[in-house]
Design a protein around this motif. Structure first.
Motif, PDB file in Angstrom:
ATOM      1  N   MET A  76     -12.067  20.163  25.344  1.00  0.00           N
ATOM      2  CA  MET A  76     -12.670  21.497  25.375  1.00  0.00           C
ATOM      3  C   MET A  76     -13.650  21.601  26.532  1.00  0.00           C
ATOM      4  O   MET A  76     -13.707  22.622  27.227  1.00  0.00           O
ATOM      5  CB  MET A  76     -13.367  21.823  24.056  1.00  0.00           C
ATOM      6  CG  MET A  76     -14.007  23.210  24.047  1.00  0.00           C
ATOM      7  SD  MET A  76     -12.873  24.566  24.440  1.00  0.00           S
ATOM      8  CE  MET A  76     -12.216  24.910  22.836  1.00  0.00           C
ATOM      9  N   THR A  77     -14.400  20.551  26.770  1.00  0.00           N
ATOM     10  CA  THR A  77     -15.360  20.554  27.874  1.00  0.00           C
ATOM     11  C   THR A  77     -14.635  20.711  29.210  1.00  0.00           C
ATOM     12  O   THR A  77     -15.089  21.439  30.092  1.00  0.00           O
ATOM     13  CB  THR A  77     -16.208  19.263  27.852  1.00  0.00           C
ATOM     14  OG1 THR A  77     -16.830  19.155  26.570  1.00  0.00           O
ATOM     15  CG2 THR A  77     -17.286  19.293  28.905  1.00  0.00           C
ATOM     16  N   LEU A  78     -13.500  20.046  29.362  1.00  0.00           N
ATOM     17  CA  LEU A  78     -12.705  20.186  30.584  1.00  0.00           C
ATOM     18  C   LEU A  78     -12.131  21.592  30.715  1.00  0.00           C
ATOM     19  O   LEU A  78     -12.152  22.188  31.784  1.00  0.00           O
ATOM     20  CB  LEU A  78     -11.571  19.155  30.608  1.00  0.00           C
ATOM     21  CG  LEU A  78     -11.985  17.709  30.792  1.00  0.00           C
ATOM     22  CD1 LEU A  78     -10.798  16.785  30.520  1.00  0.00           C
ATOM     23  CD2 LEU A  78     -12.545  17.478  32.182  1.00  0.00           C
ATOM     24  N   GLU A 113     -12.632  26.708  33.336  1.00  0.00           N
ATOM     25  CA  GLU A 113     -11.789  27.859  33.671  1.00  0.00           C
ATOM     26  C   GLU A 113     -12.117  29.071  32.803  1.00  0.00           C
ATOM     27  O   GLU A 113     -12.079  30.205  33.274  1.00  0.00           O
ATOM     28  CB  GLU A 113     -10.311  27.495  33.532  1.00  0.00           C
ATOM     29  CG  GLU A 113      -9.829  26.496  34.555  1.00  0.00           C
ATOM     30  CD  GLU A 113     -10.045  26.979  35.982  1.00  0.00           C
ATOM     31  OE1 GLU A 113      -9.729  28.143  36.284  1.00  0.00           O
ATOM     32  OE2 GLU A 113     -10.551  26.174  36.797  1.00  0.00           O
ATOM     33  N   LEU A 114     -12.443  28.833  31.558  1.00  0.00           N
ATOM     34  CA  LEU A 114     -12.792  29.940  30.667  1.00  0.00           C
ATOM     35  C   LEU A 114     -14.104  30.602  31.110  1.00  0.00           C
ATOM     36  O   LEU A 114     -14.225  31.815  31.070  1.00  0.00           O
ATOM     37  CB  LEU A 114     -12.888  29.451  29.221  1.00  0.00           C
ATOM     38  CG  LEU A 114     -11.595  28.893  28.631  1.00  0.00           C
ATOM     39  CD1 LEU A 114     -11.846  28.314  27.248  1.00  0.00           C
ATOM     40  CD2 LEU A 114     -10.512  29.942  28.605  1.00  0.00           C
ATOM     41  N   ARG A 128      -6.402  23.104  22.006  1.00  0.00           N
ATOM     42  CA  ARG A 128      -6.356  23.941  20.799  1.00  0.00           C
ATOM     43  C   ARG A 128      -6.093  23.096  19.562  1.00  0.00           C
ATOM     44  O   ARG A 128      -6.687  23.333  18.511  1.00  0.00           O
ATOM     45  CB  ARG A 128      -5.303  25.033  20.956  1.00  0.00           C
ATOM     46  CG  ARG A 128      -5.647  26.031  22.045  1.00  0.00           C
ATOM     47  CD  ARG A 128      -4.793  27.286  22.024  1.00  0.00           C
ATOM     48  NE  ARG A 128      -3.380  27.107  21.937  1.00  0.00           N
ATOM     49  CZ  ARG A 128      -2.533  27.143  22.962  1.00  0.00           C
ATOM     50  NH1 ARG A 128      -2.996  27.315  24.189  1.00  0.00           N
ATOM     51  NH2 ARG A 128      -1.242  27.009  22.777  1.00  0.00           N
ATOM     52  N   CYS A 129      -5.222  22.100  19.680  1.00  0.00           N
ATOM     53  CA  CYS A 129      -4.915  21.247  18.526  1.00  0.00           C
ATOM     54  C   CYS A 129      -6.075  20.309  18.187  1.00  0.00           C
ATOM     55  O   CYS A 129      -6.447  20.185  17.021  1.00  0.00           O
ATOM     56  CB  CYS A 129      -3.656  20.424  18.788  1.00  0.00           C
ATOM     57  SG  CYS A 129      -2.153  21.405  18.843  1.00  0.00           S
ATOM     58  N   LEU A 130      -6.622  19.665  19.196  1.00  0.00           N
ATOM     59  CA  LEU A 130      -7.648  18.652  18.924  1.00  0.00           C
ATOM     60  C   LEU A 130      -9.030  19.253  18.683  1.00  0.00           C
ATOM     61  O   LEU A 130      -9.803  18.728  17.881  1.00  0.00           O
ATOM     62  CB  LEU A 130      -7.710  17.631  20.065  1.00  0.00           C
ATOM     63  CG  LEU A 130      -6.475  16.743  20.184  1.00  0.00           C
ATOM     64  CD1 LEU A 130      -6.568  15.869  21.421  1.00  0.00           C
ATOM     65  CD2 LEU A 130      -6.287  15.903  18.940  1.00  0.00           C
ATOM     66  N   TYR A 131      -9.362  20.350  19.359  1.00  0.00           N
ATOM     67  CA  TYR A 131     -10.670  20.958  19.118  1.00  0.00           C
ATOM     68  C   TYR A 131     -10.602  21.880  17.902  1.00  0.00           C
ATOM     69  O   TYR A 131     -11.343  21.716  16.940  1.00  0.00           O
ATOM     70  CB  TYR A 131     -11.179  21.722  20.345  1.00  0.00           C
ATOM     71  CG  TYR A 131     -12.637  22.075  20.213  1.00  0.00           C
ATOM     72  CD1 TYR A 131     -13.619  21.166  20.583  1.00  0.00           C
ATOM     73  CD2 TYR A 131     -13.048  23.300  19.701  1.00  0.00           C
ATOM     74  CE1 TYR A 131     -14.964  21.461  20.446  1.00  0.00           C
ATOM     75  CE2 TYR A 131     -14.392  23.602  19.565  1.00  0.00           C
ATOM     76  CZ  TYR A 131     -15.337  22.680  19.932  1.00  0.00           C
ATOM     77  OH  TYR A 131     -16.675  22.981  19.779  1.00  0.00           O
ATOM     78  N   GLY A 132      -9.683  22.846  17.960  1.00  0.00           N
ATOM     79  CA  GLY A 132      -9.564  23.780  16.837  1.00  0.00           C
ATOM     80  C   GLY A 132      -9.056  23.113  15.570  1.00  0.00           C
ATOM     81  O   GLY A 132      -9.506  23.414  14.471  1.00  0.00           O
ATOM     82  N   GLY A 133      -8.114  22.205  15.729  1.00  0.00           N
ATOM     83  CA  GLY A 133      -7.486  21.584  14.567  1.00  0.00           C
ATOM     84  C   GLY A 133      -8.251  20.419  13.985  1.00  0.00           C
ATOM     85  O   GLY A 133      -8.073  20.081  12.821  1.00  0.00           O
ATOM     86  N   ILE A 134      -9.109  19.798  14.762  1.00  0.00           N
ATOM     87  CA  ILE A 134      -9.845  18.638  14.239  1.00  0.00           C
ATOM     88  C   ILE A 134     -11.355  18.866  14.292  1.00  0.00           C
ATOM     89  O   ILE A 134     -12.026  18.821  13.262  1.00  0.00           O
ATOM     90  CB  ILE A 134      -9.452  17.345  14.988  1.00  0.00           C
ATOM     91  CG1 ILE A 134      -7.986  17.019  14.703  1.00  0.00           C
ATOM     92  CG2 ILE A 134     -10.349  16.186  14.560  1.00  0.00           C
ATOM     93  CD1 ILE A 134      -7.439  15.818  15.431  1.00  0.00           C
ATOM     94  N   THR A 193      -6.095  27.907  27.684  1.00  0.00           N
ATOM     95  CA  THR A 193      -6.589  26.788  26.889  1.00  0.00           C
ATOM     96  C   THR A 193      -5.400  25.894  26.543  1.00  0.00           C
ATOM     97  O   THR A 193      -4.485  26.324  25.868  1.00  0.00           O
ATOM     98  CB  THR A 193      -7.275  27.298  25.601  1.00  0.00           C
ATOM     99  OG1 THR A 193      -8.244  28.279  25.950  1.00  0.00           O
ATOM    100  CG2 THR A 193      -7.944  26.169  24.864  1.00  0.00           C
ATOM    101  N   TRP A 194      -5.442  24.685  27.001  1.00  0.00           N
ATOM    102  CA  TRP A 194      -4.324  23.761  26.804  1.00  0.00           C
ATOM    103  C   TRP A 194      -3.985  23.610  25.333  1.00  0.00           C
ATOM    104  O   TRP A 194      -4.863  23.647  24.475  1.00  0.00           O
ATOM    105  CB  TRP A 194      -4.658  22.388  27.373  1.00  0.00           C
ATOM    106  CG  TRP A 194      -5.123  22.388  28.787  1.00  0.00           C
ATOM    107  CD1 TRP A 194      -4.764  23.258  29.782  1.00  0.00           C
ATOM    108  CD2 TRP A 194      -6.048  21.479  29.374  1.00  0.00           C
ATOM    109  NE1 TRP A 194      -5.405  22.935  30.950  1.00  0.00           N
ATOM    110  CE2 TRP A 194      -6.200  21.841  30.732  1.00  0.00           C
ATOM    111  CE3 TRP A 194      -6.770  20.391  28.902  1.00  0.00           C
ATOM    112  CZ2 TRP A 194      -7.027  21.152  31.598  1.00  0.00           C
ATOM    113  CZ3 TRP A 194      -7.593  19.704  29.764  1.00  0.00           C
ATOM    114  CH2 TRP A 194      -7.719  20.082  31.097  1.00  0.00           C
TER     115      TRP A 194
END
Length: 187
Positions: free
Chosen positions: A17-19, A23-24, A119-125, A114-115
């Motif tokens: 997410m930091t990486l 861009e966001l 999305r899976c590792l930040y949002g999902g975990i 957003t890669w």
């Protein structure tokens, strides 16, 4: 020992997410320089780790120790897929019809930037550890101090954590809406 596993689970999502955020930031605030990587990383650590500690402190007190070791069976998988399908339908049918086209396409551009791994590792975990493990464990423990109805405490805590999860995402949605309105005026 649990803290090691949870730390191992949240670090990849925080780093990704930091990486991704650079861009966001550029898209949301094109005239500003994004904060440096280490500052953004520290921000996510400051947000995630206290809730992780909260969960580690309260999940046993909330009698959730056995809940973390439950096996996943076919019913759980089917219910998860059904919820995912309902979410997709709600997003592309309900949401798309009830917000402006420019806001919807702005959200889609952000989603695509957003890669999927983020999305899976930040949002999902990471977000699940913050809201379900941290906040929900605390709410269950707190509610069981006032009632011996464990199921009721669980559902109220789940609803409270869900509401806070939704509220935490409102500023980003509002910012996207404001940005799409500015783009509409400049055209």
């Amino acid at each position: 020992m649990e803290w090691i596993w949870i730390t191992v689970l949240i670090i990849p999502g925080i780093v990704l997410m930091t990486l991704n955020e650079k861009e966001l930031y550029k898209e949301l605030l094109p005239n500003d320089t994004p904060p440096p990587y280490m500052l953004r990383l520290l921000n996510h650590i400051i947000v995630a780790f206290p809730f992780t500690v909260l969960g580690l402190f309260f999940y046993k007190r909330a009698d959730l120790e056995n809940a973390l070791t439950l096996s996943i069976d076919w019913l759980v998988i089917l219910l998860s897929l059904a919820c995912a399908f309902i979410n997709i339908v709600a997003y592309y049918i309900f949401l798309k019809k009830n917000i402006s086209t420019s806001t919807f396409y702005q959200m889609e551009r952000t989603r695509k930037k957003t890669w999927i791994s983020t999305r899976c590792l930040y949002g999902g975990i990471v977000e699940e550890i913050i809201f379900r493990f941290g906040l929900m464990s605390f709410f269950i423990w707190l509610l069981t101090q006032f009632t011996d109805q464990e199921i009721l405490s669980f559902w109220i805590a789940n609803i409270l954590a869900s509401i806070l999860f939704a509220l935490a995402h409102l500023p980003g949605i509002q910012q996207k809406k404001s940005q799409s309105q500015k783009e509409s005026f400049s055209i």
